[in-house]
Design a protein around this motif. Structure first.
Motif, PDB file in Angstrom:
ATOM      1  N   THR A 160       9.123   7.969   7.925  1.00  0.00           N
ATOM      2  CA  THR A 160      10.278   7.767   7.051  1.00  0.00           C
ATOM      3  C   THR A 160       9.869   7.795   5.580  1.00  0.00           C
ATOM      4  OG1 THR A 160      11.256   6.370   8.769  1.00  0.00           O
ATOM      5  CG2 THR A 160      12.253   6.279   6.590  1.00  0.00           C
ATOM      6  N   ALA A 161       8.781   7.107   5.257  1.00  0.00           N
ATOM      7  CA  ALA A 161       8.344   7.010   3.858  1.00  0.00           C
ATOM      8  C   ALA A 161       7.958   8.364   3.280  1.00  0.00           C
ATOM      9  CB  ALA A 161       7.178   6.033   3.745  1.00  0.00           C
ATOM     10  N   PHE A 162       7.239   9.171   4.060  1.00  0.00           N
ATOM     11  CA  PHE A 162       6.732  10.442   3.554  1.00  0.00           C
ATOM     12  C   PHE A 162       7.586  11.636   3.967  1.00  0.00           C
ATOM     13  CE2 PHE A 162       3.111   7.583   3.439  1.00  0.00           C
ATOM     14  CZ  PHE A 162       2.598   7.834   2.181  1.00  0.00           C
ATOM     15  N   SER A 163       8.767  11.338   4.542  1.00  0.00           N
ATOM     16  CA  SER A 163       9.732  12.392   4.917  1.00  0.00           C
ATOM     17  C   SER A 163       9.089  13.480   5.773  1.00  0.00           C
ATOM     18  CB  SER A 163      10.362  13.014   3.659  1.00  0.00           C
ATOM     19  OG  SER A 163      11.016  12.034   2.888  1.00  0.00           O
ATOM     20  N   PHE A 205       0.819  -1.209   0.000  1.00  0.00           N
ATOM     21  CA  PHE A 205       0.000   0.000   0.000  1.00  0.00           C
ATOM     22  C   PHE A 205       0.855   1.264   0.000  1.00  0.00           C
ATOM     23  CE2 PHE A 205      -3.858  -2.234   2.180  1.00  0.00           C
ATOM     24  CZ  PHE A 205      -4.061  -2.958   1.021  1.00  0.00           C
ATOM     25  N   ILE A 206       1.885   1.298   0.836  1.00  0.00           N
ATOM     26  CA  ILE A 206       2.723   2.498   0.917  1.00  0.00           C
ATOM     27  C   ILE A 206       3.577   2.629  -0.336  1.00  0.00           C
ATOM     28  CG2 ILE A 206       4.643   3.553   2.185  1.00  0.00           C
ATOM     29  CD1 ILE A 206       3.353   2.429   4.743  1.00  0.00           C
ATOM     30  N   GLY A 207       4.045   1.508  -0.867  1.00  0.00           N
ATOM     31  CA  GLY A 207       4.810   1.563  -2.113  1.00  0.00           C
ATOM     32  C   GLY A 207       3.992   2.121  -3.252  1.00  0.00           C
ATOM     33  N   ARG A 208       2.724   1.713  -3.337  1.00  0.00           N
ATOM     34  CA  ARG A 208       1.846   2.260  -4.379  1.00  0.00           C
ATOM     35  C   ARG A 208       1.594   3.743  -4.160  1.00  0.00           C
ATOM     36  NH1 ARG A 208      -2.730  -2.450  -3.998  1.00  0.00           N
ATOM     37  NH2 ARG A 208      -1.723  -4.064  -5.295  1.00  0.00           N
TER      38      ARG A 208
END
Length: 352
Positions: free
Chosen positions: A138-141, A75-78
């Motif tokens: 981390t993913a969305f900075s 989901f986060i990768g997409r």
């Protein structure tokens, strides 16, 4: 459609493709176990329509089911539209390219530092809210910030700074006014809400602003594509007039996205509705802030004149349907010259 590079130059010179994209409400309605009264329905609907979250083969979404670490990676990768083709293989001993559909997303996100490099990934382990906080920040900075004081998250907690940042960004308000429940399990509905909120907080409009600035520095006569775009718009409206459909108006925000799509096809040497950079036209319009209730796209390549590309589109039932669709009210046209097929064309249609 995709073309093999082994095609003859004559056959590959003139190609086109078109697609109709449904309104956001349509995709959400496919989940038979979620009604419009459900607390997370709007967020689930939006994330489903963007292709970020998906349901099960029986037509359900199962919003209350817990999320595994592997599912969170997908989901986060997409959501981030990560490039899954160039990521290095991670060192995890408990996953393999053939063993889980999440593998390419796990690899790409690990390379970005979203997941820690270790011996094991534990793909089937249920994700905790504390783990999700670290992954999301981390993913969305997300910047470090101080959120509300949760009584169950002391400063000594390993995830305290991530939970603070997540709450300060408005992505979550906790499980109560004073608690976060860091060891609680994350549900599929909650993850849809978290990702939706993170995407609303992070608006990647830099490229649109760059295109706007570039176009503002040029006089219309100096833009080699300006006259051709006008010709295509005129031809589109001539065809619509024959059927009684209202003329389409030029939309500057849609044109910017259409131009980026044509440039992307040219620079990355592909011809497809799904961009390796931006995803589907549906996702791309969302990404760059184009609001719509209906949207569609026609693409073409290899034609040398406005008349030629319009003739190609009008001779194809799918493209013709997009051009004549009475639901659409606005259009954006993008043209890029170069690459394998010489000239790339994009028409994007919307109804607000």
């Amino acid at each position: 459609m995709k073309l093999s590079k082994k095609m003859s130059s004559a056959a590959a010179a003139l190609i086109l493709s078109g697609s109709i994209w449904a309104s956001p409400a349509d995709a959400a309605g496919t989940f038979r176990d979620i009604s419009s009264e459900y607390w997370a329905y709007p967020q689930i609907a939006k994330m489903a329509d963007r292709g970020i979250i998906t349901g099960f083969e029986d037509g359900t979404f199962r919003a209350g089911a817990t999320v595994t670490r592997a599912q969170s990676a997908i989901f986060i990768g997409r959501a981030l539209n990560v490039n899954t083709n160039q990521a290095k293989a991670p060192a995890f001993q408990d996953i393999s390219p053939l063993g889980t559909a999440a593998y390419p997303y796990i690899a790409a996100l690990t390379e970005r530092g979203v997941f820690s490099k270790a011996d094991h990934f534990h793909p089937n382990r249920t994700l905790t809210r504390a783990e999700l906080a670290k992954i999301m920040v981390t993913a969305f900075s997300l910047p470090e910030a101080k959120g509300p004081d949760f009584t169950d998250v002391p400063d000594s907690h390993w995830a305290a700074k991530y939970i603070d940042a997540l709450a300060a960004a408005g992505i979550t308000s906790g499980t109560s006014p004073t608690t976060f429940s860091p060891d609680g399990q994350v549900t599929r509905g909650q993850l849809a809400v978290f990702i939706n909120n993170a995407l609303n907080d992070k608006q990647p409009n830099d490229q649109v602003e760059e295109v706007t600035a570039l176009k503002q520095t040029k006089e219309p006569a100096a833009d080699t594509h300006f006259e051709m775009e006008k010709q295509i718009l005129n031809l589109v409206n001539q065809e619509r007039a024959k059927t009684g459909a209202a003329p389409l108006k030029f939309a500057a925000d849609v044109e910017k996205v259409a131009q980026l799509k044509s440039e992307d096809m040219m620079k990355n040497n592909y011809f497809d509705h799904n961009s390796p950079t931006y995803g589907s036209p549906f996702k791309m319009m969302d990404q760059f802030g184009v609001a719509y209730t209906f949207a569609g796209e026609n693409i073409a390549a290899g034609y040398s004149t406005a008349e030629a590309v319009m003739k190609g589109w009008m001779n194809s039932p799918g493209h013709r349907a997009n051009i004549l669709n009475p639901n659409y009210t606005e259009i954006g046209i993008g043209i890029a010259k170069g690459g394998e097929y010489g000239t790339y064309y994009t028409q994007m249609f919307v109804k607000r």
